[in-house]
Design an enzyme around this catalytic site. Sequence first.
Site, PDB file in Angstrom:
ATOM      1  CD  GLU A 262      36.736  -3.794   4.065  1.00  0.00           C
ATOM      2  OE1 GLU A 262      36.651  -4.301   5.208  1.00  0.00           O
ATOM      3  OE2 GLU A 262      35.861  -3.043   3.581  1.00  0.00           O
TER       4      GLU A 262
ATOM      5  CG  ASP B 188      33.093  -5.328   3.098  1.00  0.00           C
ATOM      6  OD1 ASP B 188      33.013  -5.476   1.863  1.00  0.00           O
ATOM      7  OD2 ASP B 188      33.664  -6.132   3.859  1.00  0.00           O
TER       8      ASP B 188
ATOM      9  CG  ASP C 125      35.994  -3.529  10.513  1.00  0.00           C
ATOM     10  OD1 ASP C 125      36.223  -2.733  11.441  1.00  0.00           O
ATOM     11  OD2 ASP C 125      35.978  -4.761  10.655  1.00  0.00           O
TER      12      ASP C 125
END
Length: 647
Positions: A433, A506, A510
């Site tokens: 990410e 993470d 998100d």
Amino acid sequence: MATTYDSNDLVVLEGLDAVRMRPGMYIGTTGIKGLHHLLWEIVDNSIDEVSNGYGNKIEVILHKDGSASVKDNGRGIPVSPHPKLKISGVEVVFTQLHAGGKFSDKTYKYSGGLHGVGASVTNALSRYLEVTVCKDGKKYFARFESVEKAGKVKSGITIKPLKEIGISKESGTYVRFLPDDRVFKDIRFDKSIVMERLRENAYLNKGINIEFEDERDGTKVQFCYEGGVKDFVSNLTMDKNPLFVPPIYIEGEVEDTDVQLALQYTNSYTENIFSYVNNIPTPEGGTHEVGFKTALTKVLNDFAKRNNLIKEKDIAFIGDDFREGLTAVLSIKMKNVQFEGQTKTKLGNPEARSRIESVCTEKLTDFFLSKKNENIGNIIIEKAKGAAKVRVAAKRAKDITRSKNSIEGSMLIGKLASCSGKNPEINEIFIVEGDSAGGSAKQGRDRFFQAILPLRGKPLNSEKKRIDQVLANEEIRTIIGALGTGIGEDFKIENLKYNKIIILSDADQDGAHIRAILLTFFFRYMKELITEGHVYIGLPPLYKVSIKDEDKYFYTDEELKAFTSKITKSYTLQRYKGLGEMNPEQLWETTMSPKTRSMVRVTVEDAVNADKIISTWMGEDVGPRKDYIIANANFNKVDSLAKIKKD
């Protein structure tokens, strides 16, 4: 090291000791899947009884002491002495490998048991197992235990041989066992897993009554479905906007093969076929699925031609067009089942294809010849026409994804940091990410076998889009190009460039959303990556504790609390908010090095439940998603779309 090797070096394991020595050979794993396998072996014996017409009720209880029990009202396990072994039938079943009543057609017409190891394996891997049999007006009891002496465990030995203990007006078998904590790290049964399996069995055996109780929290529930697989499909499609109601249902029998099929079409774009043989799920399909698909394509093509629904300018249909938006449950029962592998996930009997094709062709043709069902046929053909147009558009998109110049060339330049090693068996790719974390990962990796693919935005939610829209998404196309397998009907697992595909995001909202989107894409369009065990979720640490010149990393609040409660020195605590906060050395040490990292392998233990959860979480309908969150939310616990296990 010994320099000689003779007969004295050969170890002969007696009785059930071989099971304890190599449990993975019999139950696959000593993790949560293997634990529940012990219960399934006993449940499946009862299911075989009732599905063959010898009973109609099964009771399953998870007890407070960690044990589980299964009771049925079948005929009861034989209690008379075995003519050769000179012990009761009960003792034969629970102490002898490859022994039971399922090796011939005399006892069971259809059976899920193939190898005669089920009940004895459960006994071998339990602290104790008790059996009560009610038969011919009498009640009998036997007890088995795995006893430890001088540091060695003798598995499943008879402590109390079968003995008559009273009279009974009932008939049936009651088994209670406690999984052995010397074999399993965790012996706690998962209520939700057990309930899903029992519910599935109730659907597959219409009219039988399965009662479940969890004494640990007081849960009591009953499963009974008079509609069988028809009710099953209705349940699977209730949140997917079915195009007609009720589902199509057919049944028939040919050459001792019983066939039940229910199918429904929704406004979704993916197909979901759930197949079973003798109540055993076959998530990898097999010859019975091939027979069904062939029949469906033929019958619908004939319907379209017969009703002049195909014009010369129309695109010719293929099987995939008729299966867009299809949800089907195919349940067959047959003799002499040949599964491919001990895992029993794919049917191999060649005769099953022609038998299922014959039944499905005849019964589906009869269905669509009926005037009252003509509108349903028209709806399906219109759906197929749309799918055919999308297929042509998707083919153009796929041609682009296969183009060296567009995908593996220009689209991967500046994105994929490939590895130098050429052996796919050891190579792995991190889908990371963000560019910041991707940069650290590129610097910290072992370039020989680790590739890095940073995501510069969220990929498309493939649950809500057609395949041509999915393939138009740049991030999705980049992933497809990097992996090398293609997707959908073009998918070829042998072309996979990396043995491990590791999602690294993470530990926040998100990051969780990105994981869900990627898992949904893999499940819908590259499912074999999951079923073959290639997809992982990387677990970056949440905390770093610095004491003088030493750093320690912790992945959960519980780990941190346990450590800090024991130290008396002063320390510095850092809470990582994202992967980008780590320098390359830290990312390597904590998350990428095979020696020190933690990650989980994504597996699909229950394809039906996984499909249901993905549709709920990632679909268009907000209502079911809200209901699921209210019923299941636990914000102190990490969950995922599929069952996951430590690697």
